[in-house]
Enzyme design. Structure first.
Site, PDB file in Angstrom:
ATOM      1  N   GLU A 204       0.846  -1.187   0.000  1.00  0.00           N
ATOM      2  CA  GLU A 204       0.000   0.000   0.000  1.00  0.00           C
ATOM      3  C   GLU A 204       0.892   1.251   0.000  1.00  0.00           C
ATOM      4  OE1 GLU A 204      -2.732   0.432   3.274  1.00  0.00           O
ATOM      5  OE2 GLU A 204      -3.855   1.975   2.250  1.00  0.00           O
TER       6      GLU A 204
ATOM      7  N   GLY B 273       2.891   2.685  10.668  1.00  0.00           N
ATOM      8  CA  GLY B 273       2.616   1.923  11.883  1.00  0.00           C
ATOM      9  C   GLY B 273       2.476   0.436  11.636  1.00  0.00           C
ATOM     10  N   ALA B 274       1.609   0.071  10.707  1.00  0.00           N
ATOM     11  CA  ALA B 274       1.364  -1.336  10.430  1.00  0.00           C
ATOM     12  C   ALA B 274       0.548  -1.449   9.160  1.00  0.00           C
ATOM     13  CB  ALA B 274       0.614  -1.986  11.585  1.00  0.00           C
ATOM     14  N   MET B 275       0.419  -2.681   8.655  1.00  0.00           N
ATOM     15  CA  MET B 275      -0.285  -2.869   7.395  1.00  0.00           C
ATOM     16  C   MET B 275      -1.182  -4.097   7.448  1.00  0.00           C
ATOM     17  SD  MET B 275      -0.863  -1.730   4.434  1.00  0.00           S
ATOM     18  CE  MET B 275      -2.099  -2.555   3.450  1.00  0.00           C
ATOM     19  N   GLU B 276      -2.412  -3.913   6.976  1.00  0.00           N
ATOM     20  CA  GLU B 276      -3.480  -4.902   7.152  1.00  0.00           C
ATOM     21  C   GLU B 276      -3.527  -5.990   6.089  1.00  0.00           C
ATOM     22  OE1 GLU B 276      -3.961  -1.598   6.280  1.00  0.00           O
ATOM     23  OE2 GLU B 276      -5.602  -1.390   4.852  1.00  0.00           O
ATOM     24  N   ASN B 277      -2.433  -6.315   5.404  1.00  0.00           N
ATOM     25  CA  ASN B 277      -2.448  -7.347   4.370  1.00  0.00           C
ATOM     26  C   ASN B 277      -3.300  -8.549   4.786  1.00  0.00           C
ATOM     27  OD1 ASN B 277      -0.125  -5.836   3.213  1.00  0.00           O
ATOM     28  ND2 ASN B 277       0.919  -6.723   4.985  1.00  0.00           N
TER      29      ASN B 277
ATOM     30  N   HIS C 252      -6.725  -1.859  15.157  1.00  0.00           N
ATOM     31  CA  HIS C 252      -6.923  -1.166  13.874  1.00  0.00           C
ATOM     32  C   HIS C 252      -6.694  -2.106  12.691  1.00  0.00           C
ATOM     33  CE1 HIS C 252      -6.741   2.481  11.261  1.00  0.00           C
ATOM     34  NE2 HIS C 252      -5.962   1.696  10.537  1.00  0.00           N
ATOM     35  N   GLU C 253      -5.573  -2.786  12.680  1.00  0.00           N
ATOM     36  CA  GLU C 253      -5.270  -3.660  11.532  1.00  0.00           C
ATOM     37  C   GLU C 253      -6.251  -4.829  11.476  1.00  0.00           C
ATOM     38  OE1 GLU C 253      -3.410  -2.144   9.578  1.00  0.00           O
ATOM     39  OE2 GLU C 253      -2.545  -0.794  11.078  1.00  0.00           O
TER      40      GLU C 253
HETATM   41  N1  TRP Z   1      -3.164   0.905   5.725  1.00  0.00           N
HETATM   42  C1  TRP Z   1      -2.199   1.130   6.756  1.00  0.00           C
HETATM   43  C2  TRP Z   1      -2.996   1.396   8.015  1.00  0.00           C
HETATM   44  O1  TRP Z   1      -3.641   2.380   8.149  1.00  0.00           O
HETATM   45  C3  TRP Z   1      -1.302   2.287   6.479  1.00  0.00           C
HETATM   46  C4  TRP Z   1       0.021   1.988   5.884  1.00  0.00           C
HETATM   47  C5  TRP Z   1       0.933   1.144   6.348  1.00  0.00           C
HETATM   48  C6  TRP Z   1       0.625   2.586   4.778  1.00  0.00           C
HETATM   49  N2  TRP Z   1       2.060   1.190   5.574  1.00  0.00           N
HETATM   50  C7  TRP Z   1       1.887   2.061   4.608  1.00  0.00           C
HETATM   51  C8  TRP Z   1       0.217   3.531   3.882  1.00  0.00           C
HETATM   52  C9  TRP Z   1       2.745   2.464   3.619  1.00  0.00           C
HETATM   53  C10 TRP Z   1       1.063   3.944   2.878  1.00  0.00           C
HETATM   54  C11 TRP Z   1       2.319   3.399   2.738  1.00  0.00           C
HETATM   55  O2  TRP Z   1      -3.064   0.610   8.885  1.00  0.00           O
HETATM   56 ZN    ZN Z   2      -5.608   1.770   8.533  1.00  0.00          ZN
END
Ligand code: TRP
Ligand code: ZN
Length: 870
Positions: free
Chosen positions: A122, A262-266, A298-299
């Site tokens: 993302e 912070g983190a990513m919801e893959n 959140h994730e």
């Molecule tokens: N979707 C992620 C969140 O809100 C945000 C995020 C994580 C993101 N890594 C990123 C957005 C890198 C842009 C680029 O939890």
């Molecule tokens: Zn988010």
């Protein structure tokens, strides 16, 4: 040079889509080979050109239905295929690319983090892996095969279910994954590495057994429990409050040290900044524990609001982010204190989001124009986006809102949706008309509510005259009237809330402000009331009502609503700061209201009634919080006056502060609401006491006896801020103990960067060569550089321009290595409009210096251009 901006109004459905993709990764940090085999489908039968996104890799080959294919043009951003010779509407492309994860410092696409390899896709990182239709409305089924050195990468992870694995020669192995849910490319993830694994499981309400796996760097297992606990709590909460259940048999979280956000919801495989996973009492503060819980939540909540229902295009980002922030806020509020959570969220919004509205980057929660999508993961899209959802919740009530959620999910499950889809579902499910309310999505800026009142003693009638106005913003001149829910209460002199009655009928405490000017009338009001306005911050607006000190003290002492009490104290602090800033500019001696001191003493004396609220009321707003209440900011003046206020409160209330400090005794460290509250109050007392004669002794002892990071750090902070004798010893002790631990050292770097010392910039520059510092690690950069530029405004804005030059030098380097982080750190520099002429000139000069470089990233270009044209 730069690529053009994209506009929301230009959205077109894709001419082609991908239904299935098979990805083969031959992993190696220095040479990874990716083979992507995709089944394409032509949706627009007229279309004969297929444009694929892709860059930053070495393109090796392309095949069309298994045959060599040459009818394409390659450019810096993608590949254009000429399909005029192809009549079939379904075809397969096989694309081979070569990548070097080890040198990918952008931390987007496929990159090396520590000893492992991971992805961040993302918003538009997938196109750094292969050529693809890298847009969120193309949903495909993924299967992934990963091959790698088994001793270096014993774990090979991707989304969905692990369906096969095997051993190869030379100690290589492979694993195959399949994700049953179609998803956009931004939710793809791959992780390879050697980890410690914490396993657990969760049974959903319908009886599905879900395997939970938390992967952390080797040696960190003793810091994984809290994140796992938070995950199970999140899963349960989403079932109970939203009726939403997890949908796969496995949920994995991997903590990595190198991460831009912070983190990513893959899907099924979250990747987290280790900062939001790792915690034990020795390394993490109470605040760290709470933020881990909220980010894990959140994730997890994204699984429904983001993944099952995703975004049609990136202009709709707030559809998933605003809603998911709202959900994580509710999760935290249901687990701890609702008022405390609300207050902390409001603090963030009033400082960081209001500042963004007043900046060249101002945009609506649903932006109209974007050049670099990474620049729109903002306070506005996230935090104001959550406020907009919260206002709908206020207007619809919990029942109406949940009915809307249910309809929204039912209508959009498995689809890529828009903000309009959400509002429309809310409207139809509840019957509440949201026509005017929709403007919150298209209008930027912070609305201002001006309120005046009058009371008729004879008629027992009270009137509120409310007018609204949104000042022009950098992106939008003309503003329309918004639908603003204004929650109020009317208190009598004893702090009793009075019934809101109009013509004999009880009226709702949420007033619907919809016009430029409106009059609200209340009857049977026996005495002149003290109005509590914008209770719980019922809308993200600025309030202007001419409160007297006496009225505010009444609210502070007696209001039933905790938020109202806190907010009254904020206004009192603000009034005192403003008054003294004028005295400072006139070179007159400072004054502090005795009434306010007495009120603070009253609050402190009653701390047992509400410990957390007492802490929040007592906490002096930060310089940045004060700054946001001014059009033109005087960073030096704010520092000096705030420093006076801090010392004056400390000196005046020292006996009482010491009493409370001594009364609170905690032996064993436990992480629960009550103990967190007690530590918080004890530590806020300590921060004041540090400025008294006994400060050095107290703080030194506090550090010595601390059995947890919250207390150690609190002592260290007090020593640094009050410049105590013990400071250097404590800083050295902390450094010796923790120099090998990056996350803990971030606390130390941040403290150093916020020193009030005149030579703090020299110290910061020195620390950039500290062995624990690493320029390529965003956490280290944010801790040292980010804290200096954002949390030490007096030093950053030194009138000789040294702070600006320092930041510019950092940005010149970061432009090449990590443009996404560069574009975040440039923010304080583009906000020159808020400072005096001399500072403005220096700041603009710094921006011009950046603007001249040859390979300026579009992340920085977009912001610099906006700033210089504003
Ligand atoms: N979707 C992620 C969140 O809100 C945000 C995020 C994580 C993101 N890594 C990123 C957005 C890198 C842009 C680029 O939890
Ligand atoms: Zn988010």
């Amino acid at each position: 040079m730069q690529s053009k901006a994209k506009y929301r109004k230009d959205y077109k459905t894709p001419d082609f889509t991908v239904t299935d993709i098979f990805l083969d990764f031959q992993l190696d940090p220095n040479h990874t080979v990716v083979t992507a085999i995709s089944k394409f489908q032509r949706l627009n039968h007229e279309s004969t050109t297929l444009r694929l996104d892709g860059h930053s890799f070495q393109f090796a080959s392309i095949k069309f239905n298994g045959e060599d294919f040459t009818a394409y043009k390659q450019d810096g951003e993608g590949l254009t295929l000429d399909l005029s010779a192809q009549s079939a509407d379904q075809f397969e492309l096989e694309i081979v690319t070569n990548l070097v994860p080890a040198t990918n410092t952008t931390l987007q696409g496929l990159y090396q983090s520590g000893e492992g390899i991971c992805t961040q896709c993302e918003a538009e990182g997938f196109r750094q892996i292969t050529y693809f239709l890298d847009r969120p409305d193309v949903l495909a089924r993924y299967s992934v095969r990963i091959t790698a050195d088994k001793s270096r990468y014993p774990f090979l992870l991707s989304n969905g279910n692990r369906i096969a694995s095997g051993e190869l020669d030379n100690d290589y192995h492979w694993v195959e994954w399949q994700d049953p849910f179609p998803k956009p490319s931004y939710l793809f993830a791959l992780v390879a590495g050697d980890f410690d694994l914490l396993k657990d499981s969760f049974t959903t309400k319908s009886g599905r057994q879900v395997a939970l796996e938390l992967y952390v760097d080797r040696g960190n297992l003793d810091r994984a429990d809290w994140a796992m606990h938070s995950l199970k709590k999140s899963m349960k909460w989403d079932e109970e409050r939203f009726g939403l259940e997890y949908d796969l048999d496995i949920y994995m979280i991997v903590a990595v040290d190198f991460f831009n956000m912070g983190a990513m919801e893959n899907k099924g495989l979250n990747v987290f900044n280790s900062k939001f996973v790792l915690a034990n009492p020795q390394t993490a503060t109470d605040d760290d524990y709470l933020s881990i819980e909220s980010v894990i939540g959140h994730e997890y909540f994204h699984n429904w609001t983001g993944n099952r229902v995703t975004c049609r295009d990136w202009f709709q980002l707030s559809l998933k982010e605003g809603l998911t922030v709202f959900r994580d806020q509710e999760f935290s509020s249901d687990s701890g204190s609702r008022a405390v959570n609300r207050i902390n969220n409001v603090k963030l919004l009033r400082t960081a989001q209001f500042a963004e509205d007043a900046s060249p980057m101002a945009h609506p929660i649903r932006p109209e124009k974007v050049m670099e999508m990474n620049n729109f993961y903002t306070m506005t899209v996230y935090e104001k986006g959550a406020e907009v959802i919260r206002m709908m919740h206020t207007l619809l009530g919990e029942k109406g809102f949940q009915a809307g959620m249910k309809l929204y999910i039912a209508e959009n499950d498995g689809k890529a949706a828009t903000c309009e889809n959400f509002v429309s579902a809310m409207e139809r499910a509840s019957g509440v008309d949201l026509t005017q309310f929709r403007r919150w999505y298209s209008q930027s800026g912070t609305p201002e509510l001006s309120i005046s009142d009058s009371y008729d003693e004879k008629m027992h009638r009270y009137q509120l005259m409310v007018s609204q106005m949104t000042p022009p913003t950098a992106d939008q001149m003309d503003k329309a009237n918004l639908h603003i829910p204004l929650k109020i209460a009317l208190y009598d002199q004893n702090g009793m809330p009075q019934m809101l009655v109009n013509n004999g009928e009880v009226v709702n405490d949420v007033l619907n402000v919809t016009q430029r000017e409106q009059l609200f009338e209340f009857h049977d009001i026996k005495t002149r009331p003290v109005p509590a306005l914008l209770c719980d911050f019922s809308a993200p607006v600025k309030l202007d009502y001419d409160y007297t000190t006496e009225q505010l003290i009444t609210l502070l002492k007696y209001a039933k609503n905790e938020f109202v009490r806190w907010d009254a104290m904020q206004m009192l602090f603000s009034q005192e700061l403003r008054r003294n800033l004028n005295l400072y500019q006139e070179e007159q001696p400072f004054e502090f209201s005795q009434e306010i001191l007495t009120a603070l003493a009253y609050v402190l004396a009653h701390y047992q009634q509400n410990i957390e609220l007492t802490t929040l009321i007592l906490t002096l707003p930060k310089e940045t919080e004060f700054a946001e209440t001014f059009k033109i900011i005087d960073p030096e003046g704010i520092f000096v006056v705030r420093d006076f206020m801090q010392r004056h409160i400390a000196a005046s209330l020292k006996e009482q502060l010491l009493d409370v400090y001594n009364q609170i005794r905690l032996t064993e460290y436990r992480i629960n609401t009550q103990d967190i509250a007690l530590r918080g109050l004890r530590n806020v007392c300590l921060q004041y006491l540090a400025f008294t004669e006994t400060g050095n002794m107290l703080v030194n002892k506090h550090y010595l006896y601390a059995n947890n990071m919250t207390d150690s750090l609190s002592a260290l902070n007090a020593a640094v801020k009050a410049q105590l004798m013990c400071r250097d010893n404590l800083l050295r002790d902390f450094e010796e103990k923790w120099h090998q631990d990056g996350l803990v050292m971030d606390k130390w770097f941040a403290l150093q960067a916020t020193r009030p010392d005149p030579n703090v910039l020299d110290i910061v520059q020195q620390l950039m060569t500290h062995p624990s510092f690493n320029f390529n690690n965003p956490n280290r950069l944010r801790a040292l550089v980010g804290s200096f530029i954002n949390q030490n405004p007096r030093a950053f804005h030194t009138i000789d321009g040294s702070g600006y030059r320092f930041l510019t030098d950092v940005l010149l380097k970061l432009n090449d290595s990590n443009p996404q982080v560069a574009a975040r750190l440039i923010e304080p520099l583009i906000r020159f409009g808020r400072y005096d002429g001399q500072r403005q000139t220096l700041m603009k000069r710094a921006l011009e210096r950046l603007n001249e470089i040859e390979n300026l990233s579009k992340d920085l270009f977009e912001k610099i251009e906006k700033a210089l044209n504003s």
